[in-house]
Design an enzyme around this catalytic site. Structure first.
Site, PDB file in Angstrom:
ATOM      1  CG  HIS A   1      42.320  41.613  30.247  1.00 54.11           C
ATOM      2  ND1 HIS A   1      42.972  40.862  31.206  1.00 54.11           N
ATOM      3  CD2 HIS A   1      41.383  42.342  30.921  1.00 54.11           C
ATOM      4  CE1 HIS A   1      42.457  41.142  32.402  1.00 54.11           C
ATOM      5  NE2 HIS A   1      41.490  42.028  32.262  1.00 54.11           N
TER       6      HIS A   1
ATOM      7  CE  LYS B   1      44.537  44.705  31.762  1.00 52.12           C
ATOM      8  NZ  LYS B   1      43.920  45.948  32.256  1.00 52.12           N
TER       9      LYS B   1
END
Lengths: 267, 267, 267, 267
Positions: free
Chosen positions: A136, A140
């Site tokens: 990601h 995050k």
């Protein structure tokens, strides 16, 4: 006319909601009946002859919204989270009193993510080894992602049911963290890299072969095909359905696929 | 005749050595002059008119072997590990007394692995984020692999030299191990999967783009092109060379590439 | 004050230009001196004390823009295409009259794309096999992409220089198109898939190992780090420079990297 | 004693057969009852009390072998190819006369390959775009591989059944072959690279997301887990079964998975 599904979007000014408005407007077989947000009256839904309401609001708002919809025979397609057993029971009660009405609650509308979880669960019992790598953007907050943890749990469950032994791993000297997080015996690795969005690989290995299932989600728009699929199907599916996978696969094994729990989140 | 390089293999019955024997025999421009193992006399090398000796033995044997070779003007291509500064100095001493003779010590003969490290080091300074994922069979004892650790160190070094800040990472809640091992600020993840051999990915990311360098090594044979390249070049490279990369790239920047240290190992 | 680079963007309302305006404004070491488009006077550049002009306009406009800039001692960073030998000569003439001024013409500002091409060219001579797979969104008009064709040409050139034989390929029965397009002996495959943006893999293989260099470009923003890098370096690089790679790598081999020709385009 | 399955291997000296002998010997729940090749008598099977015969011979030999086995109540697990409707009918006739006996004919024993085809077929209807990239060693004669063609056909079939329109593709200028081979509207690309073995990627894409299913087969050993699984299950599955997938998945949807036809081959 009369043919197109009349769809209202609740939470229409939110990030997901505004995408949903655009997606409904772009779909040939739908028309937007209402786009309401927090200060708008729900009466707009009934006045506009809404067939299906898409709820992308907040846990505090969703129950009231659904009570209104179900009582008025409006089907619901719900991406809002925060569902507990008690809340689901209340919803089931309202649906019992409105037998033709259906509500779909989907913790994850990404068709690719749902397929990945299903295929991972199906493949798990055939391979000695299984690991998950999720990748990601670096903003995050949680690692691993909720989807990766859920995927690893499904894989672990399938391994248990098939009576597989623990995974082979001869590691005797390791740097801390090198072998990832242990989720029910399935290693999960989280990569954080500028430029990425949301990606997941499930790797399976056995003697001489490996199978990899990879899902790449480039933007929020990737949830919209799942939302539209829910809108198209919910009218023919009275009662409560939890999990988009029930609309993706027909027949007896849909129940098993329901193993994706409502708290999994789109993370 | 006279044109082909006469090559002896020391440690000819070991796993790497027996591959080397096969590779030399299959090469059009070489012929095997001798295949010796632990109990054989080194005189076989001189008797057979050996040009280059490939040493794939043990740390205890290699120094004696090289002393013999250098004194007899036989060039050396060495995959054996265990080199310390003191040992390298002794070897340099022998070479000083035999000016036309060359020895290549290569901790890693895999051309792909050497290229991966070089490209990773070159790319590192242009990207905000960098991580390493290595994937191996589950019988491997160490995690991460020596090559992955070395690669991460090279990346970290290049980032430091370029004055890059620490990598962005907003992780606030994580399962133990999810974010991998920290090697000088570069996360390294180790996957262990039946069916795999030896694989490594170096991932770089910046705003809107990622660059991935992946090396897959399917079998021990993958080191042989590097060994043969060393054999072909060492005759024209008197003195001590540490690192196959010096033979892969010419010119001024070869020195920098020498950053791959002799202790890295083929792991 | 005085420390920050004063940057003008020409073509400021175009797709690339508006990204460039944003990127300059967001950079700590720059400030936007002027944002001009087709009907604006170039005098805005001199009036605002511009150090560097970023030209993202059209082939018809760029020559006039650069003549103005060079005559006024404003450095140029140019993404506009359409350069011929004759046009480059005219530009060199103006630069000869303004010895301290520099212009960078970069057919591709994507740092990842430039690195991919460079690494591919460097790796090519070490592997028996090489192929290119590029993957784009399905709205793309050309197949393969200009970047993939250029990459394959660089690989082919490096193979030729190294005296490599044609690639091994025992295919005797094939469906039309299965083995891709032939670019100077290097197969190039073009995948078109909804959901993708711009991606490229260069695959190299030899006995027992493969090396893959993959570049993923998620959005136009990925060109901006390259533009900013050009802005930062052009002040210290008088004269004409063609190709961003000259600013990515220092020293003697930068010349070779210049093999990326100005007509390659960002495609 | 009594517990272990007694397994004979026919074609025991062939490439696949010798692997099967090794695999049976290594399995805890099996023992090798006989290893016969072309000049050996089949009586060895009955004399040794064989439960299951694994046939890895030739199209000319397999029918005779199976007639003998079925008449003697020995189950068959068959990797040999060359099955026509007429041949299958003859086999069914013999099985009708021996009601407790089962025969599995599997064109592909690679569990990963079978799973890949199944998942590809299931996923196909949810995505606008689908392509197949297969990658093999350069000694392969056909392009694309039989497995890739079969996979593309399954994807095309699922798209047709779901009423999907042709795939989006705005390509207007292309080099010959760039867009791959057209298999029922699904592009298939074949990469040939030294160092590879047998690999396949099925790529699906929709707005904002892609799903990739990748299968890597490193060696012939990868077929053995499928063979052993067949051996374990065939005793409880009287009659004729075509396709390993019937043993991988239970219940109603196994029939659908049977869409993998016997002529697909292990290619």
């Amino acid at each position: 006319m009369g043919e197109r599904i009349r769809v209202a979007v609740l939470g229409a000014q939110g990030r997901m909601g505004s995408e949903a408005v655009r997606a409904v407007e772009a779909a040939d077989d739908m028309e937007l009946s209402a786009a309401v947000d927090r200060d708008d009256s729900l009466d707009a839904l009934t006045e506009a002859g809404t067939d299906v309401a898409v709820d992308l609001t907040h846990p505090e708002a969703v129950l009231g919204n659904l009570e209104f919809c179900v009582r008025n025979g409006i089907h619901g397609v719900v991406g809002t989270t925060g569902w507990t057993a008690e809340r689901l029971d209340r919803l089931r009660g309202w649906l019992a009193g409105s037998p033709g009405t259906g509500v779909l609650i989907a913790p994850n509308f990404g068709i690719g993510a749902v397929l990945t979880m299903r295929f991972a669960r199906e493949a798990a019992r055939f391979f000695e080894s299984a690991e998950v790598v999720e990748l990601h953007h670096p903003n995050k907050a949680d690692a691993p992602s909720g989807t990766a943890v859920r995927t690893a749990q499904l894989v672990a469950e399938a391994r248990r049911e098939a009576g597989l032994p623990p995974q082979p791993d001869a590691t005797s000297t390791a740097l801390d963290g090198a072998r990832g997080a242990d989720v029910d015996g399935v290693p999960v690795h989280a990569v954080r890299l500028r430029g990425l969005v949301a990606h997941q690989e499930v790797l399976f290995g056995d003697e001489g072969e490996t199978l990899t299932i990879r899902h790449d989600s480039m933007n929020r728009g990737s949830f919209m095909p799942g939302v539209l699929l829910g809108v198209r199907r919910i009218g023919a599916t009275p009662g409560l359905t939890v999990g988009l996978e029930h609309f993706l696969f027909d027949g007896s094994d849909a129940a098993g696929a329901g193993a994706v729990a409502p708290e999994a989140g789109n993370g």
